[in-house]
Design an enzyme around this catalytic site. Sequence first.
Site, PDB file in Angstrom:
ATOM      1  N   HIS A  26       0.836  -1.110  -0.088  1.00  0.00           N
ATOM      2  CA  HIS A  26       0.038   0.047  -0.082  1.00  0.00           C
ATOM      3  C   HIS A  26       0.870   1.271   0.103  1.00  0.00           C
ATOM      4  O   HIS A  26       1.808   1.422   0.331  1.00  0.00           O
ATOM      5  CB  HIS A  26      -0.798   0.192   1.185  1.00  0.00           C
ATOM      6  CG  HIS A  26      -0.283   0.383   2.417  1.00  0.00           C
ATOM      7  ND1 HIS A  26      -0.084   1.828   2.877  1.00  0.00           N
ATOM      8  CD2 HIS A  26       0.349  -0.446   3.428  1.00  0.00           C
ATOM      9  CE1 HIS A  26       0.454   1.623   4.036  1.00  0.00           C
ATOM     10  NE2 HIS A  26       0.763   0.265   4.543  1.00  0.00           N
ATOM     11  N   CYS A  27       0.283   2.268  -0.335  1.00  0.00           N
ATOM     12  CA  CYS A  27       1.105   3.670  -0.468  1.00  0.00           C
ATOM     13  C   CYS A  27       0.045   4.611   0.443  1.00  0.00           C
ATOM     14  O   CYS A  27      -0.413   3.912   1.400  1.00  0.00           O
ATOM     15  CB  CYS A  27       1.286   4.258  -1.715  1.00  0.00           C
ATOM     16  SG  CYS A  27      -0.478   4.619  -2.626  1.00  0.00           S
ATOM     17  N   ALA A  28       0.240   5.762   0.357  1.00  0.00           N
ATOM     18  CA  ALA A  28      -0.627   6.796   1.303  1.00  0.00           C
ATOM     19  C   ALA A  28      -1.935   6.803   1.153  1.00  0.00           C
ATOM     20  O   ALA A  28      -2.697   7.100   2.134  1.00  0.00           O
ATOM     21  CB  ALA A  28      -0.037   8.256   0.787  1.00  0.00           C
TER      22      ALA A  28
END
Length: 673
Positions: A26-28
């Site tokens: 995942h990212c932000a």
Amino acid sequence: MGKFENEAREMLEAIGGKGNVAAVTHCATRMRFVLNDTGKADIKRIEKISAVKGTFTNAGQFQVIIGNDVPIFYNDFTAVSGIEGVSKEAAKSAAKSNQNPIQRVMTMLAEIFTPIIPAIIVGGLILGFRNILEGVGFEFLGQKVVDGVKQFDAAGEPVWNTITNVSTFWNGVNHFLWLPGEAIFHFLPVGITWSVTRKMGTTQILGIVLGICLVSPQLLNAYSVAGTSAAEIAENWVWDFGYFTVNRIGYQAQVIPALLAGLSLSYLEIFWRKRIPEVVSMIFVPFLSLLPALILAHTVLGPIGWTIGKGISFVVLAGLTGPVKWLFGAIFGALYAPLVITGLHHMSNAIDTQLIADTATHTTGLWPMIALSNIAQGSAVFAYYLMNRKNERAAEISLPAAISAYLGVTEPALFGVNVKYVYPFVAGMIGSGVAGLLSTTFNVQANSIGVGGLPGFMAINVKYMVPFFLCMAVAIIVPMFLTFFFRKSGILTKAEDEALESAEELSTSSAPVVEEAASGSKVAILSPLTGNARELCTANDPVFAQGVMGQGVLIDPTEGELVSPVDGIVSVLFPTKHAVGLVSSDGVELLMHIGMDTVNLEGEGFIAHVAQGDNVKAGDKLISFDIPAIKAAGYVVETPVIVTNQDTYMPTDMITLPADVSRGSQLMTATKL
């Protein structure tokens, strides 16, 4: 039970189960999946999950937009699925398994050419401006006179003065602007070899040195090779080693020789770094990488690359000028937008540059069609905006996307509206195909690569401007007409109709309303950064630009310090420290995301001064970040400041944009719905 345990279980089923997940990270704001079979993902079902704000696929990854709570969702997903998450780079590596060899090569080329596109655009603008100064005759400036004789063209029409003919100042400006124009295009190999080493993770200064050795003034300029006899080259432009000679020929503006040379340098460095002890690697690795790469460049790779480049130019030029050039124009015009979606369009920059270098007129017929494709897709999304302008959500996405496409950046239009709803995309393709047919029929030529879209006319050779304006009119009118026609006739509108139905269903399952403040109450949002604030729709990332995560402001910081814009609590602090989420004491949820794709830096260049769960006051220091280091790594530092619980709070009373802001100054207001 975890906060998103039920949603995570449903997500797992909707993407095809545990066996369909090759990797997850995942990212932000997004869950990023690498799926073994993307066809098993039930997108409609996924987008109905209450925590999901949208989906899209990019570079082999299936991405699900969650928002500020993505770390919590991710933890719950890995818990219920039993799948161990991986790093961003590992996910990217796994995503390559979803790409065939051609896609992998194109992805690599795209990553090489993307960093140098800004320079190419600037060079195109400069040459386009010079084109107007020295190439366009204006009747109001009077008829051109040479040695007291009025000038006429072959048809007997008067030849009018250009701006440089009548103004010493503008003539000087024109000469001065050749300096950056020449630097960008003639010395393009330096940029390419640098970008190759950047992409390959090898020593970038060696790439720059290699590039300089391809365009050194001690070499015969590539532009002069065609006019220099073989005898003169053999006599004056060789390195003579007694037993053999090597031609001293430069590769100005040549793309493929520079690409091959850069790759040879990088692979040599990778090879030697694995075999030479660390204690002496600083001495021997650069020497054993640069020198052989330079020898290969001037003896083998350069001549081979030159031949390949000329071959590509010959084939494309045959299509542009041959007996069925109208068909080539129609096909290329129609298919350019799909190439943008796949990323293959980056190859056109290399072909355009090669055409300009190789043709006798030093022009390209490919670039005009690219500009026309931008206009066509912009016109299609603008027609969509006109039909949906009373729908606030649709208008917020489509109008900025149309403007962006008209200025040459089509990704927001393609991903935000046209591809999503199909019929505007097809309308744009048809309009672009017709315009491309006319462009090749009239043999429209560009002097350089420049900004696409409407400003593209600046790069067009003067004698082809009138036909190009006709093509532009077609690229505007045909897509708009077809977009209206398809919608009214119900042709290709199934995707939009289903999206409208899903929106109605999702409206009944929105997030709970925050009760901390009364409806209509306002919360002041201060600027968390010092820098230049502008419209969010100008963001490089289409997810932010389209307002998928929420509305707000984009700030390009000039100082690397992020402070809290409100009193509240740190709801999310990402391990990579590049993004932070806050919930104000009044219930406003905010996200501040420093830069685009900066998650790839794995926290390098970022220092967090708070922890998740900390209480903060407006003005408290949250994150310090190193702007020069982030930019040197190839990332922008533009930072979205957005209200993410847009079903509860709406940004209002924004300052007039663009504007310079300082930390703690008034930025906008969040109004409770």
